[in-house]
Enzyme design. Structure first.
Site, PDB file in Angstrom:
ATOM      1  N   ASP A  63       0.830  -1.212   0.000  1.00 14.12           N
ATOM      2  CA  ASP A  63       0.000   0.000   0.000  1.00 14.12           C
ATOM      3  C   ASP A  63       0.859   1.256   0.000  1.00 14.12           C
ATOM      4  O   ASP A  63       1.516   1.561   0.995  1.00 14.12           O
ATOM      5  CB  ASP A  63      -0.917  -0.020   1.234  1.00 14.12           C
ATOM      6  CG  ASP A  63      -1.903   1.131   1.248  1.00 14.12           C
ATOM      7  OD1 ASP A  63      -2.036   1.824   0.228  1.00 14.12           O
ATOM      8  OD2 ASP A  63      -2.554   1.327   2.295  1.00 14.12           O
ATOM      9  N   ASP A  67      -1.784   5.541  -5.921  1.00 15.93           N
ATOM     10  CA  ASP A  67      -2.145   4.720  -4.767  1.00 15.93           C
ATOM     11  C   ASP A  67      -2.331   3.264  -5.167  1.00 15.93           C
ATOM     12  O   ASP A  67      -3.292   2.913  -5.843  1.00 15.93           O
ATOM     13  CB  ASP A  67      -3.429   5.259  -4.134  1.00 15.93           C
ATOM     14  CG  ASP A  67      -3.883   4.427  -2.937  1.00 15.93           C
ATOM     15  OD1 ASP A  67      -3.010   3.922  -2.214  1.00 15.93           O
ATOM     16  OD2 ASP A  67      -5.107   4.297  -2.732  1.00 15.93           O
TER      17      ASP A  67
END
Length: 472
Positions: free
Chosen positions: A112, A341
């Protein structure tokens, strides 16, 4: 982190379709890690899966735009290249496996870039609610056992690493310690972290992080006792001090995300981490680069951990979509701009941006009828029905970045078949699901749009590099 179970489904549709489809346009050490997506059983309802993915992507965007409070390992001066497999999963994330503790226990982490703290499911009492994802049994999620590791240690309230999460005034919360005491034994407060629809909570540890080439001691990591909608732990690659790149002194990291049609099949690509000193300042041949943008005026400090890039233009076909400047570059309040992201599945565009882009697609694809029923089922739009057409033409979607770098997305990265006769734009917005949220980044470049790209985060030179590449 949403899942993409439909790619195998999409692939079979694409294979069985006989249409002609066209697009219209104008001295170092490296750590290598494998990235993988999750496979999926065919029994899952395809539209429900897509709707869940779209909903998760929007919820993730809401969190990144309006985050709640989120709660240096010693590296050798010589440079190292660490390598680890990266696997795709049907819940929408890509995972790596890392060794934690002494002896090392191998655990799976979702990679992440939109958060910084790494954490794992911890102890035999770990509970994960609403974690019945495809191919995930909530009762069989692997957990870390602290009692089996000789190197684990709880983080004390006066440990500087405790401040990474809780700020410089955290010692005021150490009620059992005198302000002048140097022998405080109270632990750092528990953390609770929100991830869009999911969350997790637990206690901070320092542990050994073990790669085949190297071991990093005193790595700050979360021992989570409970989670909600989190099918695995998370390894944070954000920009804050507690992130893996910050703690390991990573100069650059890169990955190549395999197609979502390989979800849960065991097919993987590699993630590379370059640490220490050496040739990290050199640019990688064949990549297009754009500088990272430092959002110094962010209205929320969490925004400063994101990887901002500057989009100068969005092109649909040969048409320049005139997006207002305030959405492309963060303003004095820190709102606006684009972040990359890996934890979001579909790219998110704030409603005003999405409407401009989607209307241009609708205009250029006006000869196809809208598939409103599919839009309602999937949470995606626009969707068009192509039945009766022997050949179809899709406008290109191009992001042009500061410095001239252009990302002309492959068709499979922004349009997909949801039915043999229906295709949908794989970008989401508040206009489709939920209430609008203003503030924070206006565009979030998700992992679906990053498939089959070699992506590099050059931290030493503060730049983002990319190039199309088959990742298998």
């Amino acid at each position: 982190m949403a899942s993409f179970l439909l790619l195998s489904f999409f692939s079979s549709l694409l294979i069985s379709t006989t249409l002609t489809v066209t697009t219209t346009a104008t001295a170092s050490t490296t750590i290598k890690i494998s990235l993988s997506p999750f496979p999926h059983p065919p029994s899952f309802d395809a539209y429900q899966i897509l709707n869940n993915l779209a909903t998760s992507s929007v919820s993730r965007a809401h969190h990144l735009k309006q985050p709640t409070h989120k709660i240096k390992a010693k590296a050798n001066t010589t440079s190292s290249l660490l390598k680890t497999p990266l696997f795709p999963h049907s819940y929408g994330g890509y995972t790596i496996s890392l060794g934690i503790g002494t002896p090392p226990q191998t655990l799976t982490f979702i990679m992440d870039t939109g958060s910084s703290l790494s954490w794992f499911p911890c102890t035999s009492r770990y509970i994960c609610s609403q974690c019945a994802f495809p191919n995930v049994d909530p009762k069989k999620i692997p957990t870390f056992s602290p009692k089996l590791s000789s190197s684990k240690a709880l983080v004390g309230c006066k440990n500087p690493k405790c401040r990474w999460l809780f700020g410089p005034d955290v010692e005021s919360r150490c009620q059992d310690c005198e302000p002048a005491s140097k022998n405080c034994t109270q632990n750092c407060p528990p953390y609770i972290i929100q991830y869009g629809l999911g969350s997790t909570g637990g206690l901070l540890l320092v542990e050994n992080l073990v790669f085949s080439q190297k071991t990093f001691q005193d790595f700050l990591v979360g021992c989570s006792i409970f989670s909600n909608r989190q099918p695995a732990g998370i390894v944070g690659f954000g920009r804050r001090p507690e992130s893996l790149p910050s703690q390991l002194g990573v100069k650059k990291f890169s990955y190549c995300l395999v197609s979502r049609r390989f979800d849960d099949t065991g097919v993987s690509s590699n993630m590379l981490l370059e640490t220490g000193s050496g040739s990290g300042d050199a640019k990688t041949k064949g990549l297009s680069y754009t500088p990272f943008y430092k959002n110094q005026f962010a209205s929320h400090p969490i925004f400063q951990e994101f990887y901002y890039v500057t989009i100068r233009k969005i092109l649909v076909g040969d048409k320049h979509v005139k997006v207002p400047y305030k959405y492309l570059v963060p303003g004095p309040d820190g709102n606006g701009g684009t972040i990359v992201d890996s934890g979001s599945t579909f790219t998110f565009m704030e409603r005003a941006v999405f409407e401009l882009v989607s209307k241009e697609f609708e205009k250029q694809m006006g000869n196809y009828s809208r598939a409103h029923e599919v839009e309602n089922k999937s949470g995606l739009a626009p969707c068009v029905n192509i039945s009766g057409h022997k050949s179809i033409s899709f406008p290109e979607l191009i992001f042009q970045f500061k410095g001239g770098a252009k990302m002309a997305l492959p068709l499979a990265n922004y349009f997909s078949f949801l039915d043999v006769n229906v295709v949908c734009l794989m970008v989401v917005t508040d206009n489709i699901i939920g209430q609008g949220v203003s503030g924070g980044p206006a565009i979030i470049l998700g992992n679906f749009q990053q498939q089959n790209y070699y992506i590099e985060y050059d931290l030493a030179n503060e730049s983002f590099g990319f190039a199309k590449q088959s990742c298998v």
